[in-house]
Design a protein around this motif. Structure first.
Motif, PDB file in Angstrom:
ATOM      1  N   SER A  58      -0.959  -0.887  11.916  1.00 16.79           N
ATOM      2  CA  SER A  58      -1.897   0.230  11.854  1.00 16.79           C
ATOM      3  C   SER A  58      -3.292  -0.333  12.088  1.00 16.79           C
ATOM      4  CB  SER A  58      -1.823   0.911  10.485  1.00 16.79           C
ATOM      5  OG  SER A  58      -2.904   1.807  10.312  1.00 16.79           O
ATOM      6  N   ILE A  59      -3.959   0.148  13.140  1.00 11.08           N
ATOM      7  CA  ILE A  59      -5.301  -0.354  13.474  1.00 11.08           C
ATOM      8  C   ILE A  59      -6.285   0.804  13.367  1.00 11.08           C
ATOM      9  CG2 ILE A  59      -6.746  -1.431  15.234  1.00 11.08           C
ATOM     10  CD1 ILE A  59      -4.273  -2.766  16.357  1.00 11.08           C
ATOM     11  N   SER A  60      -7.224   0.654  12.447  1.00 10.78           N
ATOM     12  CA  SER A  60      -8.231   1.690  12.217  1.00 10.78           C
ATOM     13  C   SER A  60      -9.576   1.212  12.751  1.00 10.78           C
ATOM     14  CB  SER A  60      -8.332   2.002  10.723  1.00 10.78           C
ATOM     15  OG  SER A  60      -9.370   2.916  10.471  1.00 10.78           O
ATOM     16  N   ALA A  77      -1.842  12.431  12.385  1.00  8.02           N
ATOM     17  CA  ALA A  77      -1.807  13.487  11.367  1.00  8.02           C
ATOM     18  C   ALA A  77      -1.986  12.879   9.986  1.00  8.02           C
ATOM     19  CB  ALA A  77      -0.471  14.221  11.440  1.00  8.02           C
ATOM     20  N   GLU A  78      -2.850  13.489   9.177  1.00  9.13           N
ATOM     21  CA  GLU A  78      -3.098  13.003   7.825  1.00  9.13           C
ATOM     22  C   GLU A  78      -2.832  14.119   6.827  1.00  9.13           C
ATOM     23  OE1 GLU A  78      -7.109  11.656   7.823  1.00  9.13           O
ATOM     24  OE2 GLU A  78      -6.686   9.788   8.882  1.00  9.13           O
ATOM     25  N   GLN A  84      -2.066   8.843   6.297  1.00  6.61           N
ATOM     26  CA  GLN A  84      -1.071   9.118   7.316  1.00  6.61           C
ATOM     27  C   GLN A  84       0.337   9.032   6.732  1.00  6.61           C
ATOM     28  OE1 GLN A  84      -1.498   7.198  11.152  1.00  6.61           O
ATOM     29  NE2 GLN A  84      -3.615   6.636  10.674  1.00  6.61           N
ATOM     30  N   SER A  85       1.230   9.883   7.208  1.00  5.98           N
ATOM     31  CA  SER A  85       2.616   9.840   6.778  1.00  5.98           C
ATOM     32  C   SER A  85       3.332   8.677   7.457  1.00  5.98           C
ATOM     33  CB  SER A  85       3.313  11.147   7.132  1.00  5.98           C
ATOM     34  OG  SER A  85       3.412  11.271   8.552  1.00  5.98           O
ATOM     35  N   LEU A  89       2.703   7.200  11.209  1.00  7.59           N
ATOM     36  CA  LEU A  89       2.432   5.791  11.484  1.00  7.59           C
ATOM     37  C   LEU A  89       3.405   5.233  12.519  1.00  7.59           C
ATOM     38  CD1 LEU A  89       1.722   4.515   7.865  1.00  7.59           C
ATOM     39  CD2 LEU A  89       0.108   4.478   9.776  1.00  7.59           C
ATOM     40  N   TYR A  90       4.654   5.701  12.480  1.00  2.00           N
ATOM     41  CA  TYR A  90       5.654   5.221  13.432  1.00  2.00           C
ATOM     42  C   TYR A  90       5.263   5.599  14.856  1.00  2.00           C
ATOM     43  CZ  TYR A  90      10.034   4.880  15.979  1.00  2.00           C
ATOM     44  OH  TYR A  90      10.996   4.587  16.928  1.00  2.00           O
TER      45      TYR A  90
END
Length: 266
Positions: A58-60, A77-78, A84-85, A89-90
């Motif tokens: 996960s890159i923010s 989607a959050e 995030q679910s 994340l997948y």
């Protein structure tokens, strides 16, 4: 059948019906150990994780320039808390390919194999500053594993595939996720099947010994499979507690007595 043969049979029965001892159920043993040495061992095992093939990252990317950030990061989607679910994340995370690369929109492919998460953060930040952003203070990068996924099977309460959203997960936390080892699970020889570029390798850890803290497998890694073997008491179908063992002995004694009575009447 004479009395000597009967005694021999009873001796075998008692050996087979031995219950699971407290020693077999106790984590990290009962001997006294210097707590400072245990803490030192745990710290030595806390080496930074290095990314492997198949990991999901996960890159923010955050900046005051929202429009520019949107170019590099997919919309995820959050929930109401801004988290995030797992499914999100997948689909929106970055999977490390078999060649050790991830592909970020606009930036393109980046090799991350065997890099730590901190090193990946620095690489992404440097590339963004060199090509798109002007000020380092306006750019904030966070790279994390998109959940630490592992499998627990064998003699545990709930076998299955689990994902914990933590940076570090030790084997006790992993087993606790599966409801812990059952009373007939072998804590002295827990198997960890780990993924490597060359393939899978099987490792062993004794959770009844304090030496487990020194083990390089005390902390699990993404895609590990943890297998808990059954104790011999389960394979023999005998009692696991004292009450169960006594019940088994009484049942077999009744059978032996009946056989002796019948043999004398023949």
């Amino acid at each position: 059948m004479n009395w000597k043969a009967s005694i021999s049979i009873l001796a075998i029965i008692f050996s087979l019906t031995s219950c699971v001892t407290n020693k077999e159920l106790t984590y990290f043993g009962e001997k006294e150990t210097d707590e400072a040495l245990i803490e030192q061992s745990i710290r030595m095992n806390e080496k930074p994780y290095r990314v492997q093939v198949g990991d999901l990252l996960s890159i923010s990317i955050k900046s005051t320039d929202k429009r520019l950030v949107a170019m590099f990061q997919p919309v995820a989607a959050e929930n109401a808390a801004g988290i995030q679910s797992e499914q999100s994340l997948y689909y929106n995370g970055f999977t490390v390919s078999k060649h050790g690369n991830i592909e970020i929109p606009i930036l393109g492919k980046m090799n991350v194999l065997a890099y730590t998460l901190d090193e990946i953060e620095e690489s992404v930040k440097k590339k963004l500053l060199d090509e798109y952003f002007n000020k380092a203070e306006d750019l904030f990068i966070v790279v994390k594993l998109a959940g630490l996924r592992f499998t627990v099977t064998g003699e545990v309460v709930n076998t299955g595939i689990y994902t914990l959203f933590q940076d570090r997960v030790n084997i006790i936390e992993a087993l606790a996720s599966a409801g812990d080892i059952t009373t007939v699970g072998n804590r002295k020889d827990v198997l960890i099947i780990r993924q490597y570029p060359q393939g899978q390798k099987i490792h062993h850890i004794d959770l009844t010994s304090v030496d487990a803290f020194d083990s390089p497998y005390y902390y699990i890694q993404p895609n590990d499979m943890i297998y808990v073997k059954p104790l011999k008491q389960k394979s023999l179908g005998t009692g696991t507690t004292l009450v169960q063992s006594i019940t088994t002995v009484v049942t077999v004694l009744s059978l032996v007595t009946s056989v002796l009575v019948l043999s004398r009447n023949l």
